[in-house]
Motif scaffolding. Structure first.
Motif, short mmCIF file in Angstrom:
data_model
loop_
_atom_site.label_atom_id
_atom_site.label_comp_id
_atom_site.label_asym_id
_atom_site.label_seq_id
_atom_site.Cartn_x
_atom_site.Cartn_y
_atom_site.Cartn_z
N ILE A 18 0.78 -1.22 0.12
CA ILE A 18 -0.02 0.08 -0.09
C ILE A 18 0.97 1.19 -0.09
O ILE A 18 0.64 2.06 -0.72
N ARG A 19 1.87 1.25 0.82
CA ARG A 19 2.88 2.54 0.80
C ARG A 19 3.50 2.51 -0.29
O ARG A 19 3.72 3.73 -0.96
N GLU A 20 4.13 1.53 -0.96
CA GLU A 20 5.03 1.52 -2.03
C GLU A 20 4.20 2.16 -3.25
O GLU A 20 4.76 2.92 -4.15
N HIS A 21 2.95 1.75 -3.62
CA HIS A 21 2.22 2.05 -4.70
C HIS A 21 1.03 3.19 -4.24
O HIS A 21 0.44 3.86 -5.17
N LYS A 22 1.30 3.83 -3.00
CA LYS A 22 0.38 5.24 -2.64
C LYS A 22 -0.91 4.74 -3.01
O LYS A 22 -1.82 5.55 -3.69
N ILE A 23 -1.45 3.57 -2.58
CA ILE A 23 -2.67 3.01 -2.85
C ILE A 23 -3.96 4.01 -2.18
O ILE A 23 -3.89 4.10 -1.02
N LYS A 24 -4.98 4.15 -2.92
CA LYS A 24 -6.05 5.00 -2.11
C LYS A 24 -7.39 4.25 -2.10
O LYS A 24 -8.10 4.32 -1.36
N VAL A 25 -7.52 3.33 -3.14
CA VAL A 25 -8.48 2.32 -3.20
C VAL A 25 -7.80 1.03 -3.62
O VAL A 25 -7.37 0.68 -4.57
N LEU A 26 -8.20 0.21 -2.59
CA LEU A 26 -7.60 -1.19 -2.82
C LEU A 26 -8.85 -2.29 -2.77
O LEU A 26 -9.72 -2.20 -2.24
N ASN A 27 -8.74 -2.99 -3.91
CA ASN A 27 -9.66 -4.12 -4.21
C ASN A 27 -9.03 -5.24 -3.66
O ASN A 27 -7.94 -5.54 -3.54
N VAL A 28 -9.87 -6.34 -2.95
CA VAL A 28 -9.58 -7.18 -2.18
C VAL A 28 -10.16 -8.48 -3.15
O VAL A 28 -11.43 -8.60 -3.06
N SER A 29 -9.80 -9.73 -3.24
CA SER A 29 -10.25 -10.59 -4.05
C SER A 29 -9.55 -11.98 -3.40
O SER A 29 -8.52 -12.17 -2.86
N GLY A 30 -10.30 -13.07 -3.40
CA GLY A 30 -9.89 -14.29 -3.12
C GLY A 30 -11.11 -15.27 -2.95
O GLY A 30 -12.21 -14.96 -3.27
N PRO A 31 -10.95 -16.37 -2.28
CA PRO A 31 -11.79 -17.35 -2.38
C PRO A 31 -12.95 -17.20 -1.18
O PRO A 31 -12.99 -16.33 -0.33
N ARG A 32 -14.03 -17.70 -1.81
CA ARG A 32 -15.28 -17.69 -0.97
C ARG A 32 -15.10 -18.69 0.16
O ARG A 32 -14.32 -19.54 0.39
N ALA A 33 -16.36 -18.65 1.15
CA ALA A 33 -16.28 -19.39 2.25
C ALA A 33 -16.41 -20.86 1.94
O ALA A 33 -15.79 -21.72 2.70
N SER A 34 -17.19 -21.26 0.92
CA SER A 34 -17.47 -22.69 0.55
C SER A 34 -16.09 -23.35 0.21
O SER A 34 -15.98 -24.31 0.18
N ALA A 35 -15.03 -22.44 -0.45
CA ALA A 35 -13.95 -23.17 -0.81
C ALA A 35 -12.65 -23.16 0.18
O ALA A 35 -12.23 -23.90 0.23
N HIS A 36 -13.07 -22.17 1.14
CA HIS A 36 -12.04 -21.94 2.05
C HIS A 36 -12.47 -21.54 3.54
O HIS A 36 -12.73 -20.37 3.46
N PRO A 37 -13.21 -22.10 4.26
CA PRO A 37 -14.10 -21.82 5.40
C PRO A 37 -13.04 -20.91 6.12
O PRO A 37 -13.80 -19.90 6.96
N ALA A 38 -11.94 -20.88 6.39
CA ALA A 38 -11.22 -19.94 7.17
C ALA A 38 -10.79 -18.46 6.41
O ALA A 38 -10.19 -17.62 6.99
N ALA A 39 -11.23 -18.32 5.09
CA ALA A 39 -10.95 -17.44 4.41
C ALA A 39 -11.22 -15.85 4.90
O ALA A 39 -10.75 -14.81 5.11
N GLU A 40 -12.57 -16.06 5.61
CA GLU A 40 -13.19 -14.73 6.16
C GLU A 40 -12.38 -14.37 7.41
O GLU A 40 -11.68 -13.11 7.70
N ALA A 41 -11.90 -15.35 8.16
CA ALA A 41 -11.45 -14.73 9.57
C ALA A 41 -9.86 -14.27 9.26
O ALA A 41 -9.50 -13.41 9.77
#
Length: 165
Positions: free
Chosen positions: A121-144
């Protein structure tokens, strides 16, 4: 030092997306993004307290692309490989010349991931960060896992900026 404004966007799916939004809400960081028509997610309609905009006539791929386009960079969480939606997000970032990073939840803990993400975030001076990844049914621990990593990252950024992002 002036605080760097930061906003977290995602598509609202269970798992990674919800973890990211909850971490941002925990730290008072604005959230948003595009979701499929009908606020579609694997557990039913995305709750209205998540301020996401519906993309009329769209499904998951369209909202993934729109969130990449409307952000400065993307963080992709992975566990034991990269899911189709995250592959699509990475390809869109490459095509659009936008930075992206992978956080490998299978090999690093959430504290180390938080430090990696803070640096990104610091290196790229990000102001809007998109977050992507697996859904809960694929990886139950993803949310936590995502919530812990992102909350720790946001806390550190806030502390270094006088308590605000």
């Amino acid at each position: 030092m002036n605080p760097l404004p930061l906003r977290i966007v995602c598509g609202g799916q269970t798992g990674t997306d919800r973890g990211a939004m909850l971490a941002a809400l925990d730290r008072g960081v604005p959230i948003g993004g595009w979701c499929p028509d009908g606020r579609k997610a694997e557990d039913g309609p995305i709750p209205l307290f998540y301020p996401l905009r519906e993309l009329p006539g769209s499904d998951y791929p369209e909202r993934t692309l729109r969130n990449v386009l409307d952000s400065d960079a993307t963080c992709i969480v992975r566990f034991d490989g990269v899911d189709a939606g995250s592959k699509l997000a990475a390809a869109a970032c490459r095509r659009e010349g936008k930075p992206y990073t992978y956080l490998d939840a299978h090999t690093i803990d959430s504290d180390d991931a938080a430090a990696e993400l803070e640096s990104f975030i610091r290196e790229h001076k990000i102001k809007v960060l998109n977050v992507s990844g697996p859904r809960a049914s694929a990886h139950p621990a993803a949310e936590a896992w995502t919530r812990a990593a992102l909350r720790s990252c946001l806390t550190t950024l806030q502390m270094s900026r006088g308590g605000r992002l």
